[in-house]
Design a protein around this motif. Structure first.
Motif, PDB file in Angstrom:
ATOM      1  N   ASP A  10     -51.337   6.205  18.308  1.00 24.95           N
ATOM      2  CA  ASP A  10     -51.389   4.899  17.651  1.00 24.95           C
ATOM      3  C   ASP A  10     -50.194   4.037  18.048  1.00 24.95           C
ATOM      4  O   ASP A  10     -50.335   2.841  18.308  1.00 24.95           O
ATOM      5  N   ASP A  11     -49.024   4.653  18.140  1.00 24.45           N
ATOM      6  CA  ASP A  11     -47.820   3.906  18.530  1.00 24.45           C
ATOM      7  C   ASP A  11     -47.934   3.391  19.971  1.00 24.45           C
ATOM      8  O   ASP A  11     -47.511   2.274  20.279  1.00 24.45           O
ATOM      9  N   VAL A  12     -48.501   4.221  20.848  1.00 24.04           N
ATOM     10  CA  VAL A  12     -48.656   3.828  22.253  1.00 24.04           C
ATOM     11  C   VAL A  12     -49.617   2.648  22.366  1.00 24.04           C
ATOM     12  O   VAL A  12     -49.354   1.675  23.077  1.00 24.04           O
ATOM     13  N   VAL A  13     -50.740   2.734  21.661  1.00 26.54           N
ATOM     14  CA  VAL A  13     -51.740   1.665  21.713  1.00 26.54           C
ATOM     15  C   VAL A  13     -51.148   0.356  21.187  1.00 26.54           C
ATOM     16  O   VAL A  13     -51.309  -0.706  21.814  1.00 26.54           O
ATOM     17  N   LYS A  14     -50.447   0.428  20.075  1.00 22.35           N
ATOM     18  CA  LYS A  14     -49.838  -0.780  19.504  1.00 22.35           C
ATOM     19  C   LYS A  14     -48.800  -1.366  20.453  1.00 22.35           C
ATOM     20  O   LYS A  14     -48.675  -2.587  20.574  1.00 22.35           O
ATOM     21  N   TRP A  15     -48.039  -0.501  21.119  1.00 26.43           N
ATOM     22  CA  TRP A  15     -47.022  -0.983  22.056  1.00 26.43           C
ATOM     23  C   TRP A  15     -47.671  -1.738  23.209  1.00 26.43           C
ATOM     24  O   TRP A  15     -47.212  -2.825  23.589  1.00 26.43           O
ATOM     25  N   VAL A  16     -48.739  -1.178  23.781  1.00 26.10           N
ATOM     26  CA  VAL A  16     -49.437  -1.843  24.892  1.00 26.10           C
ATOM     27  C   VAL A  16     -49.997  -3.185  24.436  1.00 26.10           C
ATOM     28  O   VAL A  16     -49.860  -4.205  25.128  1.00 26.10           O
ATOM     29  N   GLU A  17     -50.630  -3.205  23.277  1.00 26.93           N
ATOM     30  CA  GLU A  17     -51.206  -4.455  22.766  1.00 26.93           C
ATOM     31  C   GLU A  17     -50.123  -5.513  22.576  1.00 26.93           C
ATOM     32  O   GLU A  17     -50.325  -6.694  22.898  1.00 26.93           O
ATOM     33  N   ASN A  18     -48.966  -5.105  22.102  1.00 28.09           N
ATOM     34  CA  ASN A  18     -47.857  -6.038  21.904  1.00 28.09           C
ATOM     35  C   ASN A  18     -47.331  -6.576  23.229  1.00 28.09           C
ATOM     36  O   ASN A  18     -46.999  -7.764  23.343  1.00 28.09           O
ATOM     37  N   GLU A  19     -47.271  -5.713  24.239  1.00 27.80           N
ATOM     38  CA  GLU A  19     -46.819  -6.143  25.559  1.00 27.80           C
ATOM     39  C   GLU A  19     -47.721  -7.259  26.112  1.00 27.80           C
ATOM     40  O   GLU A  19     -47.250  -8.238  26.685  1.00 27.80           O
ATOM     41  N   PHE A  20     -49.028  -7.089  25.939  1.00 30.29           N
ATOM     42  CA  PHE A  20     -49.966  -8.078  26.463  1.00 30.29           C
ATOM     43  C   PHE A  20     -49.969  -9.364  25.639  1.00 30.29           C
ATOM     44  O   PHE A  20     -50.249 -10.443  26.177  1.00 30.29           O
ATOM     45  N   GLU A  21     -49.653  -9.259  24.372  1.00 34.19           N
ATOM     46  CA  GLU A  21     -49.584 -10.464  23.543  1.00 34.19           C
ATOM     47  C   GLU A  21     -48.498 -11.407  24.045  1.00 34.19           C
ATOM     48  O   GLU A  21     -48.582 -12.624  23.854  1.00 34.19           O
TER      49      GLU A  21
END
Length: 282
Positions: free
Chosen positions: A220-231
């Motif tokens: 979950d932390d990895v997915v959230k990190w990737v999503e934040n990077e793209f935002e």
């Protein structure tokens, strides 16, 4: 290099070759060839007596008709590239040769693999893939077939189709071929604007960082990190990033002992859709 445009002539020629106990390798493509495609040709050449490539832009695997219309066509260049790699045979059929009056896909059951990731975003895509790949396998009857791991889900689906339909072919996945800056090679890359092309390596760079993070963090932390990077990226829009079991392709919510995972991503640069993936280690 021999070029065939009809099933009948290709089958007749391959029948003669197989009567001499020659092994046949097959590399299916949709043209607009790049070094990734040519690496598959090289692998086939190294492991088979005869290598067959196909160029066919398959209409039934495009859920977006605009994408089909805009797909790059570079037949003359492709033929020269294949000749330079000493490919033995090119199968270059028109749509009318591969489909009857109705240009439609068969329905396949891939044990649920088709409903994950790309299947959630591209309705009917894998029925189209299954239809054309099975047709090619029926016509060519290769001993070996080669697919790039950039389309990892497609690779797993082709393997599942071969298993379920008892098709006598060994399906081989080959490593993703990348540009020097890390961007996964794709025919669609030629459609990127200068700014989009400059930004596109961000996809692979983010995957690499996510793989490092995966070693010590929750999914979950990895997915959230990737999503934040793209935002924070003004040029690329994330469609999805998911961590999935490599066997079932189902999205994983937590790490389990004995399972192998891969990170899968799809992003848009304007209207151009780019995909990539990376192996993950716990």
């Amino acid at each position: 290099m021999l070029i065939f445009k009809t099933k009948e002539k290709l089958i007749n020629h391959l029948t003669l070759l197989k009567a001499k106990n020659l092994s046949v390798g097959f590399v299916p493509t949709m043209g607009a060839l790049h070094l990734g495609h040519l690496s598959l040709i090289k692998t086939s050449k190294e492991n088979n007596d005869v290598t067959v490539a196909s160029i066919f832009v398959n209409p039934t695997q495009f859920d977006n008709k605009k994408d089909l219309i805009n797909y790059p066509l570079t037949i003359d260049k492709d033929i020269k590239l294949l000749q330079n790699e000493h490919c033995d045979i090119l199968f270059l059929p028109p749509v009318s040769e591969m489909y009857d009056q109705s240009v439609s896909a068969q329905k396949f059951d891939f044990d649920g693999l088709e409903f994950e990731m790309e299947g959630k975003h591209r309705a009917g895509h894998f029925d189209g893939v299954g239809t054309i790949v099975k047709s090619f396998f029926d016509i060519i009857k290769p001993h070996n077939a080669y697919f790039g791991e950039k389309d990892f889900q497609q690779l797993q689906i082709v393997k599942k189709m071969v298993e379920k339909h008892n098709i006598s072919v060994q399906v081989h996945g080959c490593p993703i071929y990348r540009e020097q800056d890390g961007l996964a090679m794709s025919s669609r890359n030629t459609r990127l604007t200068f700014d989009q092309r400059q930004c596109a390596p961000f996809i692979h760079a983010t995957l690499q960082k996510a793989a490092k993070l995966f070693e010590k963090s929750t999914i979950d932390d990895v997915v959230k990190w990737v999503e934040n990077e793209f935002e924070q990226n003004a040029i690329l829009a994330l469609e999805y990033f998911t961590v999935a079991d490599v066997v079932t392709l189902r999205t994983a919510s937590k790490k389990e002992t004995g399972k192998t995972y891969r990170g899968f991503i799809a992003a848009f640069a304007g209207e151009i859709r780019l995909i990539d993936n990376i192996e993950l280690n716990t």
